[in-house]
Design a protein around this motif. Structure first.
Motif, mmCIF file in Angstrom:
data_model
loop_
_atom_site.group_PDB
_atom_site.id
_atom_site.type_symbol
_atom_site.label_atom_id
_atom_site.label_comp_id
_atom_site.label_asym_id
_atom_site.label_seq_id
_atom_site.Cartn_x
_atom_site.Cartn_y
_atom_site.Cartn_z
ATOM 1 N N ARG A 48 6.831 3.802 1.787
ATOM 2 C CA ARG A 48 7.077 5.329 2.266
ATOM 3 C C ARG A 48 7.775 6.105 0.820
ATOM 4 O O ARG A 48 7.198 7.088 0.668
ATOM 5 C CB ARG A 48 7.940 5.531 3.386
ATOM 6 N N ARG A 80 -3.473 12.040 -0.924
ATOM 7 C CA ARG A 80 -4.743 11.783 -0.054
ATOM 8 C C ARG A 80 -5.451 10.498 -0.631
ATOM 9 O O ARG A 80 -6.579 10.198 -0.097
ATOM 10 C CB ARG A 80 -5.414 13.009 0.235
ATOM 11 N N SER A 81 -5.027 9.754 -1.479
ATOM 12 C CA SER A 81 -5.444 8.347 -1.948
ATOM 13 C C SER A 81 -4.727 7.388 -1.855
ATOM 14 O O SER A 81 -3.325 7.403 -1.794
ATOM 15 C CB SER A 81 -5.879 8.457 -3.552
ATOM 16 N N ARG A 82 -5.443 6.261 -1.532
ATOM 17 C CA ARG A 82 -4.683 4.845 -1.407
ATOM 18 C C ARG A 82 -4.504 4.183 -2.511
ATOM 19 O O ARG A 82 -5.448 3.869 -3.223
ATOM 20 C CB ARG A 82 -5.124 4.189 -0.164
ATOM 21 N N TYR A 83 -3.349 3.515 -2.762
ATOM 22 C CA TYR A 83 -2.952 2.527 -3.999
ATOM 23 C C TYR A 83 -2.230 1.498 -3.640
ATOM 24 O O TYR A 83 -1.677 1.345 -2.629
ATOM 25 C CB TYR A 83 -2.304 3.453 -5.066
ATOM 26 N N ASN A 84 -2.359 0.486 -4.689
ATOM 27 C CA ASN A 84 -1.546 -0.674 -4.153
ATOM 28 C C ASN A 84 -0.554 -0.912 -5.315
ATOM 29 O O ASN A 84 -0.999 -0.900 -6.491
ATOM 30 C CB ASN A 84 -2.316 -1.837 -4.252
ATOM 31 N N PRO A 125 0.942 -1.284 0.066
ATOM 32 C CA PRO A 125 -0.192 -0.056 -0.084
ATOM 33 C C PRO A 125 0.929 1.049 -0.014
ATOM 34 O O PRO A 125 1.964 1.356 0.611
ATOM 35 C CB PRO A 125 -0.687 -0.165 1.190
ATOM 36 N N SER A 132 5.314 6.290 -1.947
ATOM 37 C CA SER A 132 4.296 7.312 -1.517
ATOM 38 C C SER A 132 4.698 8.698 -1.864
ATOM 39 O O SER A 132 4.009 9.662 -2.294
ATOM 40 C CB SER A 132 3.854 7.249 -0.050
ATOM 41 N N SER A 146 -4.424 1.788 -10.287
ATOM 42 C CA SER A 146 -3.880 2.462 -9.163
ATOM 43 C C SER A 146 -2.322 2.272 -9.420
ATOM 44 O O SER A 146 -1.882 1.487 -10.134
ATOM 45 C CB SER A 146 -4.172 2.070 -7.960
ATOM 46 N N GLU A 160 0.173 5.542 -0.112
ATOM 47 C CA GLU A 160 -0.678 7.009 -0.198
ATOM 48 C C GLU A 160 -0.202 8.127 -1.098
ATOM 49 O O GLU A 160 1.203 8.407 -0.799
ATOM 50 C CB GLU A 160 -0.967 7.467 1.014
ATOM 51 N N TYR A 161 -0.922 8.499 -2.093
ATOM 52 C CA TYR A 161 -0.380 9.657 -2.820
ATOM 53 C C TYR A 161 -1.556 10.512 -3.055
ATOM 54 O O TYR A 161 -2.837 10.132 -3.672
ATOM 55 C CB TYR A 161 0.074 8.938 -4.241
#
Length: 184
Positions: A161, A87-91, A82, A164, A183, A84-85
């Motif tokens: 991290r 404010r959205s979560r991606y895999n 996972p 992201s 994503s 976060e970019y």
């Protein structure tokens, strides 16, 4: 060289049973000195910790092909991590390969774009998706000092991290010019 060209499927269906995975790979290692007992226990513990903490990654045995064409059965953790970019979560899909002499060598990691994604090279990901771990692996590469059992978990979290901050994948544009719904 550690550039992965492709994988070949094993003739059997992979299983998630660690004892099966370890007995299978150790039966195919040509030099028993490549996986001494302490490494065997360490790798088992590190992978168990990885799957417990990041269940989206599954460990299997598969064929790794080196640039020179040589092949070797290795342990690989595949799945998504996972990020976060904006404010959205991606895999982000990855393959994390453990070389036969791990932990005496770095794991080899690639981001693995889906058909609707492309690789975006960053400071730690090249145009082939290879992740440079030198900046991310804080443990000495030594025959006498083992990293902690959670070293793979820490590595994957640090990749998350970094990804992201600089996503290594982006959605490919569709013919209409709109971004596909994949994503990064």
């Amino acid at each position: 060289s550690l550039t992965h060209t492709h994988t070949l499927s094993l003739s059997h269906t992979p299983t998630r049973s660690h004892s099966h995975i370890f007995s299978h790979i150790t039966s195919h290692i040509t030099s028993p000195s490549l996986l001494p007992a302490f490494s065997h226990r360490f790798v088992r513990s590190a992978l168990t910790e990885l799957e417990k903490e990041i269940p989206s990654l599954e460990t299997n045995v598969d064929t790794f092909t080196f640039n020179d064409g040589q092949e070797e059965l290795l342990l690989v953790a595949r799945g998504t991590i996972p990020i976060e970019y904006n404010r959205s979560r991606y895999n982000t899909p990855i393959s994390l390969w453990l070389m036969a002499d791990f932990p005496k060598s770095f794991p080899a990691v690639w981001v693995k774009p889906t058909q609707s994604m492309d690789i975006w090279p960053t400071n730690i990901v090249d145009s082939n998706g290879f992740v440079t771990l030198l900046q991310l692996w804080p443990y000495p590469i030594s025959s006498s000092i083992l990293p902690p059992n959670n070293c793979l978990v820490r590595l994957v979290r640090e990749m998350g991290r970094r990804f992201s901050a600089e996503p290594p994948l982006f959605a490919r544009l569709t013919p209409s010019g709109a971004s596909s719904s994949s994503s990064s």
